[in-house]
Design an enzyme around this catalytic site. Structure first.
Site: not given
Length: 694
Positions: A232, A318, A386, A389, A406, A408, A452, A535
């Site tokens: 990335d 998480d 989320n 990034d 990213s 979601s 993402e 990425h």
């Protein structure tokens, strides 16, 4: 240039009794290097059949597809036909001839047959091994050595001849089939004969494994870059002219020329003190091994107002309990101090007060929408991002922005405060289909659709939004898509007018939405295919050249990755195209080239969307010739033209018109310079690359 080829492998172990001959033809210009190993199986079966042919007939199969006598057909790249005692078939660059010395035999007479296998390809070998015969009950080998049972590897341009002898007798009718597990070309030549008054067929079943070869440079022409493994990668150029990249797990590297890179991970990790690390972890519940294991995809800028180097870092947790933090320092490698969190995700009723969401929304109570679509019922990702990034950039007016997210709920955008580097609390957002009062403006994605690593860069007249679709593994279909807008916060569209929004779920890995700069591919000079590129970051250098920086995986069977940088160009219609090879100091010739300077034979890669990425498939080169009369011949046929006084090229073939630029640059891995082109399909928005064969 390239090393001369060897004519064929050592075949000293082939017996004189094999009655065989190698007819080698050098494939000049390149030394052929084997890349994979596989089996060739040949099964010659003699079966009683109810057919016969006229003795003395000759083969007459027209490879151009014209009518021919006997039994034959031409379909696509396959040519086949039976005439009398000879069968010929050509398929996918392999030609096979099977013939007997005549068509009718008396009892006790020998049947002499000849089998010729020719490798007519330019860039493949036929892998060889022992093969097996399967005879009918009334035909057997005339002697112990009269049925040779081995074919050596055949390089491009080589052929192999087997001469064998059969005779009437009792033998095994069926033997085990030695067909290879993976077959690229299957050919079944046959000849119909009469033996002792009975009709019979001599048939061969060839299951051939083709092995792609690599064109290797002479030692004096080899040029190897020093690469680094930074996932990335986000690029930054400091005031001293040095380039830096930072990446996931607090990795970093530096370079003076974008070609050779030095690993600087130890320096980057040392720039974060224990106190800074603990403050980053305050919101995050991740217990991922090493302290840097949950720190992903940083982005770095220099904030002139603050007089600070600013790193925006993903602290992944998480259940969407992630946030993007700001670290500030006085040099690229710090030391860095924790300045605050830009945005929080994954909060619930218990943790809402620990975020700045209440300040932004003007409430002490979590709004119901974050409960209905919340972390406790596992529905957060249906609507909300989320928070990882980040991409932070200045627009043309000096305003500071951050895109992030990213999969979601999608990719969102916030305006930042140039004075603090954090969220601009004076800017408010509506809550609607494509916006949220806390998370900002939705610019792409949603509904759990892949997407993402967003990055936004102004190049020429537009802001370009880069997004990576698919999964990041080598076999995950990872690929970069591009959209553009005249505003930093959109709306963004691709060449065909598609937006990057997804309001319902769609599997988008290989769809035609978004301009895909490149997919999986392998030039003939590469030992492994390039796959799962993604990425990325991008930047415009001081000299006006634009670049894309990304990590790539390969088809070598591992998940190893390294950083690559390709120069970007804007075609006549204002869409980005990427150079066919990694950058090596090349410069676009703004006034273009003459037709005579561009014409020639090219390898061309069409970056088709539909590839079997799960099995590490990739797009392979075809061969075309750009003729000086403006025609295209070879594997594709069409027309091409140059625009006078510009680098623009237009090519029409394969059902589309491609618009791009011509560029002279070094072939990757060498100092060999050649003419190339990169262009984008006007109807398909599929990228095509060309590299003239030196």
């Amino acid at each position: 240039m390239y090393s001369d080829g060897k004519s064929f492998n050592d075949i000293s172990n082939v017996s004189d009794n094999d009655h065989c001959a190698i007819k080698g033809a050098k494939a000049g210009g390149f030394r052929k290097i084997r890349r994979t190993f596989a089996a060739l199986s040949l099964i010659v079966m003699m079966a009683v059949n109810g057919c016969s042919g006229g003795e003395g007939s000759s083969l007459d199969v027209n490879v151009a597809g014209e009518a021919s006598s006997g039994q034959g057909d031409v379909a696509g790249d396959k040519v086949q036909g039976l005439n009398g005692n000879t069968y010929y078939e050509s398929k996918d660059g392999v030609s096979v001839t099977l013939s007997t010395d005549k068509l009718s035999y008396e009892d006790g007479e020998e049947v002499h047959y000849t089998l010729v296998v020719s490798n007519d390809t330019a860039d493949y070998t036929i892998s060889g091994k022992k093969f097996q015969y399967t005879n009918s009950d009334n035909l057997v080998a005339a002697s112990e050595d009269s049925m040779p049972d081995e074919i050596p590897m055949l390089r491009a341009g080589e052929s192999y001849t087997i001469e064998g002898t059969l005779i009437g007798g009792e033998g095994q009718s069926v033997s085990p089939n030695l067909a290879s597990a993976s077959t690229d070309v299957s050919i079944r030549p046959y000849v119909m004969i009469t033996y002792k008054g009975e009709e019979a067929t001599v048939r061969c079943v060839l299951n051939l494994k083709m092995t792609e070869v690599v064109r290797e440079f002479d030692n004096q022409d080899k040029k190897t870059a020093s690469t680094v493994s930074v996932h990335d990668p986000s690029i930054f150029k400091d005031e001293d002219g040095k380039y830096y990249i930072v990446g996931t797990h607090i990795t970093s590297a530096s370079s003076d020329d974008l070609f050779d890179w030095e690993d600087r991970t130890a320096d980057f990790r040392a720039s974060l003190s224990d106190e800074t690390i603990e403050k980053i972890r305050e919101w995050n519940d991740d217990e991922n091994g090493d302290w840097f294991g949950y720190l992903w995809a940083p982005d770095i800028i220099y904030n002139e107002t603050m007089g600070k180097y600013c790193i925006y870092l993903s602290a992944n947790g998480d259940n969407w309990k992630s946030n993007i933090v700001l670290l500030t320092g006085d040099s690229v490698y710090g030391p860095y101090e924790y300045a605050g969190s830009v945005v929080y995700g994954g909060f619930n009723e218990d943790t809402f007060s620990q975020t700045d969401a209440g300040v932004v929304l003007g409430t002490d109570t979590i709004p119901e929408r974050y409960v209905t679509y919340g972390v406790d019922n596992k529905k957060w990702g249906d609507m909300y991002p989320n928070c990882i990034d980040p991409c932070v950039f200045y627009d043309q007016d000096g305003k500071l922005w951050m895109s992030y997210g990213s999969w979601s709920g999608g990719i969102f955008m916030l305006e930042l405060d140039e004075e603090t580097g954090l969220r601009d609390y004076n800017v408010s957002y509506e809550t609607g289909n494509h916006s949220d009062a806390y998370f900002g403006t939705l610019v792409a994605g949603g509904a759990y659709v892949s997407g993402e690593g967003s990055y936004i860069q102004h190049i020429g007249d537009y802001y370009y939004l880069f997004i990576s679709y698919g999964n990041l593994e080598a076999a995950g279909g990872y690929n970069i898509r591009v959209f553009r807008s005249d505003r930093p916060d959109g709306d963004y569209v691709d060449e065909l007018g598609n937006t990057p929004y997804y309001d319902t779920y769609s599997f988008n890995y290989n769809t035609g939405i978004g301009v895909r700069l490149f997919g999986g591919y392998k030039w003939k000079t590469m030992s492994v295919g390039q796959v799962a590129q993604g990425h990325n970051s991008a930047f415009v250098d001081d000299d006006g050249k634009a670049y894309i920086v990304f990590h790539t995986r390969t088809t070598n069977g591992s998940e190893g990755h390294y950083v690559k940088i390709h120069q970007l160009f804007v075609n006549k219609e204002g869409w980005l195209v990427a150079a066919p090879y990694a950058t090596d100091g090349e410069t676009l010739k703004e006034d273009g080239y003459d037709i005579s300077e561009v014409a020639g034979e090219y390898e061309v890669i069409v970056h088709d969307l539909e590839v079997d990425y799960k099995n590490l498939d990739y797009n392979k080169p075809k061969t075309i010739t750009l003729n000086e009369d403006g025609s295209i011949t070879g594997d594709f046929e069409g027309t091409w033209s140059l625009e006078d006084g510009t680098p623009y090229i237009e090519l029409t073939f394969n059902g589309d018109t491609y618009s791009g630029v011509t560029l002279s640059m070094n072939i990757e891995g060498s100092s060999v310079e050649t003419m190339t082109f990169t262009a984008l399909g006007k109807d398909s928005q599929i990228t095509v690359w060309g590299s003239r064969m030196p």
